[in-house]
Each structure stands twice: as structure tokens, then as C-alpha cells.
Scaffold this motif. Structure first.
Motif, mmCIF file in Angstrom:
data_model
loop_
_atom_site.group_PDB
_atom_site.id
_atom_site.type_symbol
_atom_site.label_atom_id
_atom_site.label_comp_id
_atom_site.label_asym_id
_atom_site.label_seq_id
_atom_site.Cartn_x
_atom_site.Cartn_y
_atom_site.Cartn_z
ATOM 1 N N VAL A 80 37.042 41.683 28.347
ATOM 2 C CA VAL A 80 37.347 42.235 29.666
ATOM 3 C C VAL A 80 36.283 41.747 30.644
ATOM 4 O O VAL A 80 35.076 41.966 30.445
ATOM 5 C CB VAL A 80 37.381 43.779 29.623
ATOM 6 C CG1 VAL A 80 37.660 44.334 31.015
ATOM 7 C CG2 VAL A 80 38.432 44.254 28.632
ATOM 8 N N ARG A 85 40.033 42.587 33.933
ATOM 9 C CA ARG A 85 41.161 41.884 33.320
ATOM 10 C C ARG A 85 40.733 41.286 31.982
ATOM 11 O O ARG A 85 39.582 40.916 31.793
ATOM 12 C CB ARG A 85 41.667 40.775 34.248
ATOM 13 C CG ARG A 85 42.234 41.291 35.569
ATOM 14 C CD ARG A 85 42.664 40.145 36.451
ATOM 15 N NE ARG A 85 43.214 40.605 37.719
ATOM 16 C CZ ARG A 85 43.603 39.791 38.702
ATOM 17 N NH1 ARG A 85 43.484 38.467 38.561
ATOM 18 N NH2 ARG A 85 44.076 40.297 39.824
ATOM 19 N N ASP A 87 40.244 38.488 29.612
ATOM 20 C CA ASP A 87 40.055 37.042 29.730
ATOM 21 C C ASP A 87 40.167 36.419 28.338
ATOM 22 O O ASP A 87 39.342 36.674 27.457
ATOM 23 C CB ASP A 87 38.677 36.750 30.331
ATOM 24 C CG ASP A 87 38.501 35.272 30.658
ATOM 25 O OD1 ASP A 87 39.415 34.479 30.325
ATOM 26 O OD2 ASP A 87 37.456 34.914 31.234
#
Length: 428
Positions: A80, A85, A87
């Protein structure tokens, strides 16, 4: 002491053949026997045709999947990032691909960048899935590099893009035309992210035989895809091709061990497993239904044979009086019934094999007679109804038909053998 004749002697075949050739007025073969013969023929034909289409559909479906998609993919479990998000970038993609290629059973491994874009030419638009791949790796994809309906020159792949034939038709594109690719995740500016719009020349058009791939797939050079999708310095996953894709699950653990990090493996069976399982269930259900159809057809032999035994009661009494044993009488009527099954099975096998061999012209005629549109590739995924005739399927159908035919014949044949000759001749 008289020598006992062996089972299924010549005279037993002669009597059975005489009964089968007898006219209806002589108490010979009844209408029910002809019905059972036709029924067995049609049932065996339907069974072989269904098994051939089933085998062909699965082979075509799996073949087109394996011809254009990775047999297995190595992906990062990810971390994260600061934006919250997940990754999943793979920065050491070349080292990971090299390690995967060292696994026994792996043909090739290639880094890949994937992204969704809008393809546009003039007033025509289509959604596209872009695969960023190096030219030497794309040459290893059989459905693309070995496409029999390909247009253009794949050696010019570095100068443009390759796209599926379905998308080319949708956009009205030919080799040498230029199209726009529009990505919503484009250029980052102080005002935010603006869409990226690039123009590329179409240098190669391929057809892998699957509607969903041909109508959406676009291949772009790996370095250009990294730049276009803001993936500089990393890849999304590593695609792996193996020698035995049907048993790709055997290589999952070796690939994970070769990766040696926080990676996972996603195989083509994971992606299409639910469909294959549904197809297998449907195949089993259809086989059971058609087996019942064969059983119903063979049961008509019982009706015909019962009528034959009734009509030949006087002959049975005379034969028993002349010295024929119960076993001989049973074998005579067993031959009468089983020959119906054998002839029906042979006719059904011939029709079923001809259907599988000439399915393309038959399908074309049906499509023409129905005014076209019988087979919608957007729903079924492949462009035509396939059929693959396998010896195992034919043997299964023949064994089922003959087994049931012989089994149901025993009951009326035993009834004929146990008939009392005195009762049979009492009113003669």
C-alpha cells in the motif's frame, strides 16, 4: 453318445437369420423391430455427434485461450503506497523472467504492461485492452505470431501496434492506417491528470479465433507501453508459457520457489476454471440424457422380440421336439434381437462420424437455410461450431449401445427358451 454342438453354432445363426428375413405374414420381423433399429441408429448418431461437438468445443475453447494468453502469470502481492492504493509494480522484472525461464517445463517468460484505453479512428470508437510486450516475446505467442489469417508484417512491430481482427473491423482499420489511443490516466500536471492521446500506425492485424480477444486486444512495444501508461522502470506482471499447459498446476510451486519473493501465480485454469467446470457438468448431463435415449431405443428390441417369440411359438415347439436344447433356442432369439442392435449401432456410427467429419458444410447449409445468424460469436466466444472425432468417444458410444442391446435381449430370449413345447403345439 451324440456330440453336443458348441454355442452359437452355424444352425443357430441360420435359424435366426431365417426369422429376421421372414415376411410379416410368416410371423417374421415386426414393425417394432424396424422402429427399434431406426431408434438405435438415431440414438447412437446423436450420442457420437454430441460427444464430437463437446470434444471439439473444449479443444477449440482451450486452444484459443492458450494460443493468445499466458499459461501462468507471476504477479506481486504489492504494498500500500502513500496514496492508500495497492501498488503491484515489479521493478526487477527481467531478473524475475530469467528465474522463471530456468524452471523445468517453462518455454518462455516475458514482462508485461497492461492497460485499458479507448481506440478511435474517425467517428468510430472501441474499448481496447493494451498488452505492452517486447517483439521477441510476442513472437512466442502462437495465436498472434502464427495466425493463419494475419495481415501485415510483425517484424515492423517496433514501428506501431498490432491489433485483433474484430477491433480492426469495428474501427474500419487496415494495415498502414493510424488510430488514436486515449488513456484516462495520462499526463500528470499541476492541474491534475489529463488524458493521454497518442497516434499509432497499425502494422499487424491478427485473429486468434476468439471473439473476445480479437475484438479487444492490442499489442504495443514494451518500452512504449511503459511510457504511455506511466510505468517507467517496472512491469505489471511476468507472463509464462509452459510445455504442458493442461497440467500447469504442477509448475505453480516451482515458479513460486524460483521467484523467491512476495509473488503469486495465476494460471489459465484459475481464470477459466469456472467455465471449464460448468462445461464438464453440462457434458456429463448430456451424456446421461443421451444414454437414456439409447436405452429407450434398445427397449424397443424387447417389444419386437416378444412379438417374434409369440408368432414363432409353433416353431419353438417343433424345434424343441426335434431336440434343440433351451440354450440353443435362447441363443437363436438372442441373435435375432442383438443383430438389430448391432446393425443399428453400425448405422449410427457411420452417420455420427460423417456428421463430425463434414460438420462445416452441414453447419453452413443450416446457417444459409435459417437466413444466417445461427451462431453468434459474441455470445459463444468462437466463430463456428467445432467437432473433434475421437476414437474413445466412438468406442464409448458403441460399447453403450451394444451393451444395452445385448442386455435387454436376454429377457425375451429366456422366455422363448423356457416355453413348454407341449403347450406350444397343443392347438396346432
Amino acid at each position: 453318445m451324440a456330440k453336443t454342438p458348441p454355442p452359437f453354432s452355424r444352425f443357430e445363426w441360420m435359424i435366426a437369420w431365417r426369422y429376421l428375413r421372414a415376411k410379416r405374414s410368416e410371423g417374421g420381423v415386426s414393425v417394432m423391430t424396424w422402429i427399434s433399429l431406426i431408434g438405435i441408429t438415431l440414438a447412437v448418431f446423436a450420442l457420437i455427434a454430441t460427444l464430437a461437438v463437446r470434444s471439439g468445443f473444449r479443444s477449440e475453447f482451450v486452444g484459443t485461450i492458450l494460443g493468445a494468453n499466458a499459461h501462468a502469470s507471476l504477479y506481486s502481492h504489492g504494498e500500500v503506497n502513500l496514496a492508500g492504493r495497492l501498488d503491484r509494480r515489479i521493478e526487477d522484472f527481467d531478473a524475475l523472467a530469467a528465474a522463471a525461464r530456468e524452471v523445468e517445463g517453462v518455454i518462455t517468460a516475458a514482462p508485461l504492461v497492461k492497460g485499458q484505453v479507448m481506440a478511435s479512428r474517425g467517428d468510430r470508437n472501441a474499448g481496447a485492452q493494451v498488452y505492452g510486450m517486447r517483439a521477441e516475446d510476442l513472437m512466442q505467442v502462437p495465436g498472434v505470431a502464427g495466425s493463419s489469417e494475419a495481415q501485415g508484417d510483425l517484424s515492423r512491430y517496433g514501428d506501431g501496434i498490432a491489433m485483433g481482427s474484430g477491433m480492426a473491423r469495428t474501427l474500419g482499420v487496415r494495415v498502414g492506417d493510424r488510430i488514436k489511443l486515449i488513456s484516462p490516466n495520462g499526463v500528470r500536471t499541476a492541474m491534475g491528470t489529463s488524458p493521454r492521446v497518442n497516434v499509432y500506425e497499425v502494422v499487424y492485424i491478427f485473429s486468434v479465433g476468439r471473439y473476445d480477444i480479437d475484438s479487444t486486444r492490442v499489442y504495443m512495444p514494451f518500452a512504449e507501453a511503459q511510457s504511455y501508461f506511466n510505468r517507467e522502470g517496472y512491469a505489471d506482471e511476468v507472463e509464462v508459457m509452459v510445455q504442458d499447459p493442461e497440467h500447469v498446476e504442477r509448475l505453480v510451486l516451482p515458479l513460486l520457489q524460483a521467484a523467491g519473493g512476495d509473488y503469486g501465480v495465476w494460471t489459465w485454469r484459475d481464470a477459466s476454471g469456472s467455465f471449464l467446470r460448468a462445461l464438464e457438468v453440462e457434458d456429463n448431463v448430456m451424456f446421461i440424457i443421451l444414454s437414456i435415449l439409447v436405452l429407450v431405443a434398445t427397449m424397443n428390441i424387447v417389444s419386437g422380440l416378444v412379438m417374434l417369440v409369440k408368432n414363432k411359438g409353433r416353431d419353438i415347439g417343433i424345434l424343441r421336439t426335434l431336440g434343440l436344447s433351451e440354450g440353443s433356442v435362447m441363443r437363436v432369439f438372442f441373435l435375432c434381437g442383438s443383430l438389430t442392435g448391432v446393425v443399428g449401432t453400425i448405422c449410427g456410427v457411420i452417420l455420427g462420424c460423417l456428421f463430425a467429419i463434414y460438420i462445416d458444410p452441414i453447419f453452413s447449409f443450416v446457417n444459409f437455410a435459417m437466413g444466417g445468424g445461427v451462431w453468434d460469436p459474441s455470445i459463444r466466444g468462437i466463430y463456428a461450431l467445432p467437432a473433434e472425432l475421437r476414437a474413445g468417444d466412438v468406442i464409448t458410444a458403441v460399447g453403450l449401445s451394444l451393451g444395452l442391446s445385448f442386455l435387454v435381449t436376454i429377457i425375451p430370449a429366456r422366455r422363448a427358451a423356457r416355453m413348454n413345447p407341449v403347450e406350444a403345439l397343443r392347438y396346432e
